[in-house]
Design a protein around this motif. Structure first.
Motif, short mmCIF file in Angstrom:
data_model
loop_
_atom_site.label_atom_id
_atom_site.label_comp_id
_atom_site.label_asym_id
_atom_site.label_seq_id
_atom_site.Cartn_x
_atom_site.Cartn_y
_atom_site.Cartn_z
N LYS A 1 46.39 44.84 30.82
CA LYS A 1 47.68 44.79 30.11
C LYS A 1 48.34 43.44 30.35
CE LYS A 1 52.02 47.29 29.49
NZ LYS A 1 52.89 46.14 29.44
N GLU A 2 48.28 42.96 31.60
CA GLU A 2 48.93 41.67 31.89
C GLU A 2 48.27 40.52 31.13
OE1 GLU A 2 50.75 40.53 35.32
OE2 GLU A 2 51.25 42.56 36.00
N MET A 3 46.94 40.60 30.98
CA MET A 3 46.25 39.55 30.19
C MET A 3 46.72 39.61 28.73
SD MET A 3 42.39 39.36 31.82
CE MET A 3 42.04 37.64 31.42
N CYS A 4 46.85 40.82 28.20
CA CYS A 4 47.36 40.97 26.82
C CYS A 4 48.80 40.46 26.73
CB CYS A 4 47.31 42.43 26.39
SG CYS A 4 45.64 43.05 26.11
N ASP A 5 49.63 40.82 27.72
CA ASP A 5 51.04 40.40 27.72
C ASP A 5 51.17 38.88 27.80
OD1 ASP A 5 51.75 43.03 27.55
OD2 ASP A 5 52.42 43.23 29.64
#
Ligand SMILES: [Zn+2]
Ligand SMILES: [Zn+2]
Length: 388
Positions: free
Chosen positions: A145-149
């Motif tokens: 999720k953090e990579m997407c964010d």
């Protein structure tokens, strides 16, 4: 040469990377050594671009095909993190870090995607661009999720994403996949009941929070048995029950209940959240206490899209001659966030029929699965973006 033969040649080298990563496990976002190793290898392979620090300790590598006219961009994703488990395999290359272990095979996933990156950088036999994605914190930290964010999908123009997990109990190097919902949404709840504590010999002067909370534990089981359509999947498990008293003769003032909910659809997830609150508030009111319910949404349902799943299964069949229909998995998977942003597919590769399940202190990734796993990555690219 078929990709599987090339990966049989590379197997010893990829195995050495895997065992090195296994010996040096890192938890959640603390994958500093592993991320540095990945970035160093991608540089050695001659990747066109390498960016570290995406999603804190995530690494992204870009490999351009010998042509790029198709304009296609495919993301391939592996996870790098280990678990807080004390390893009991007795392997020569067992974890050197007390209380940390690659018990989910993410060492194998990272090594296999590195193997595919090496091959794809050497051959470049495709028309388009490959983005290799190495994420930290799959095991509950939401590194994907953090990579997407951090804007990964748009920054590299990724159009489709593919992921893989080894699976103990499945024949070595075999594949299994399913379209639609595959891995469960994983949520947690915290429930704080409050009554009026007092002397255990004088219950009439108290509001007994233990009795109140015990009713709630039983009533929560009716969400699955009485509220949910029997055709839908839902698990509600209470996993912790703690009173504020440690004495034999004190009725506690407070009880704290914790647990997890696993669902396969938005409807079931919403139902669980509403019913947990409703049941607990009703019980607190019935017994004259109060309650505070917190529902934490974790990983969403991981959903494979139809076209990409069909394609991924065809690639798997071309490698191992089969691809089974996988069963639903009530565990969670952080790749769900990437599949929320882009179409794609997640496949299981057999780790062999013997041996411990993932998350067990005697589990080990099977290096003999490397040729099949690497081939699947490479052929996803070569067949989805064929060179003229
Ligand atoms: Zn795991
Ligand atoms: Zn895993």
């Amino acid at each position: 040469m078929p990709t599987k033969n090339r990966f049989a040649e590379l197997q010893d080298e990829i195995t050495a990377w895997r065992r090195d990563i296994h010996e040096n496990p890192e938890i959640l976002f603390e994958t500093h050594r592993t991320s540095a190793l990945v970035a160093e290898k991608l540089k050695d392979f001659g990747c066109d671009e390498i960016v570290t620090g995406i999603g804190r300790t995530g690494v992204v590598g870009v490999i351009k095909g010998k042509a790029s006219g198709s304009g296609k961009v495919i993301g391939l994703r592996a996870d790098m993190d280990a678990l807080p488990i004390h390893e009991q395999t007795g392997l020569a290359y067992a974890s050197k870090t007390d209380g940390a272990m690659h018990a989910c095979g993410h060492d194998g996933h990272t090594a296999m995607l590195l193997g595919a990156a090496k091959y794809l950088s050497e051959t470049r036999n495709f028309d388009g661009t490959v983005v290799v994605i190495f994420q930290p914190a799959e095991e509950g930290g939401g590194g994907g999720k953090e990579m997407c964010d951090d804007g990964m999908m748009d920054r590299w123009g990724i159009q489709e994403v593919y992921g893989m997990h080894n699976w103990p109990g499945m024949p070595l190097g075999s594949f299994a996949i399913r379209s639609g919902a595959f891995f469960a949404a994983t949520d947690q709840f915290d429930i704080h009941f409050e009554g009026r504590g007092g002397h255990a010999a004088k219950p009439h002067d108290t509001v007994d929070t233990t009795v109140m909370s015990a009713q709630a534990v039983l009533a929560l089981q009716t969400i699955a048995s009485r509220n949910a359509d029997p055709i839908d999947q839902i698990v509600v498990s209470v996993t912790s029950f703690e009173t504020s008293s440690k004495a034999f003769n004190v009725i506690p003032q407070r009880v704290h209940i914790k647990g997890t909910v696993r669902t396969m659809s938005k409807e079931m997830r919403d139902l669980a959240e509403q019913r947990i609150a409703g049941i607990c508030e009703g019980i607190a009111a019935t017994f004259g206490g109060t309650v505070a319910v917190k529902y934490h949404r974790g990983y969403p349902v991981m959903v494979n899209t139809d076209a990409q799943t069909e394609f991924a299964a065809e690639v798997a069949k071309s490698i191992s001659g089969q691809c089974e229909d996988a069963s639903l998995v009530m565990g969670g998977e952080d790749f769900a966030f990437m599949l929320e942003e882009r179409p794609g597919a997640y496949i299981l590769v057999g780790n062999g029929e013997d041996g411990a399940m993932v998350h067990h202190p005697e589990y080990n990734f099977n290096d003999e699965a490397i040729p099949a796993g690497c081939s699947w990555w490479a052929e996803i690219v070569e067949k989805r973006m064929p060179a003229a």
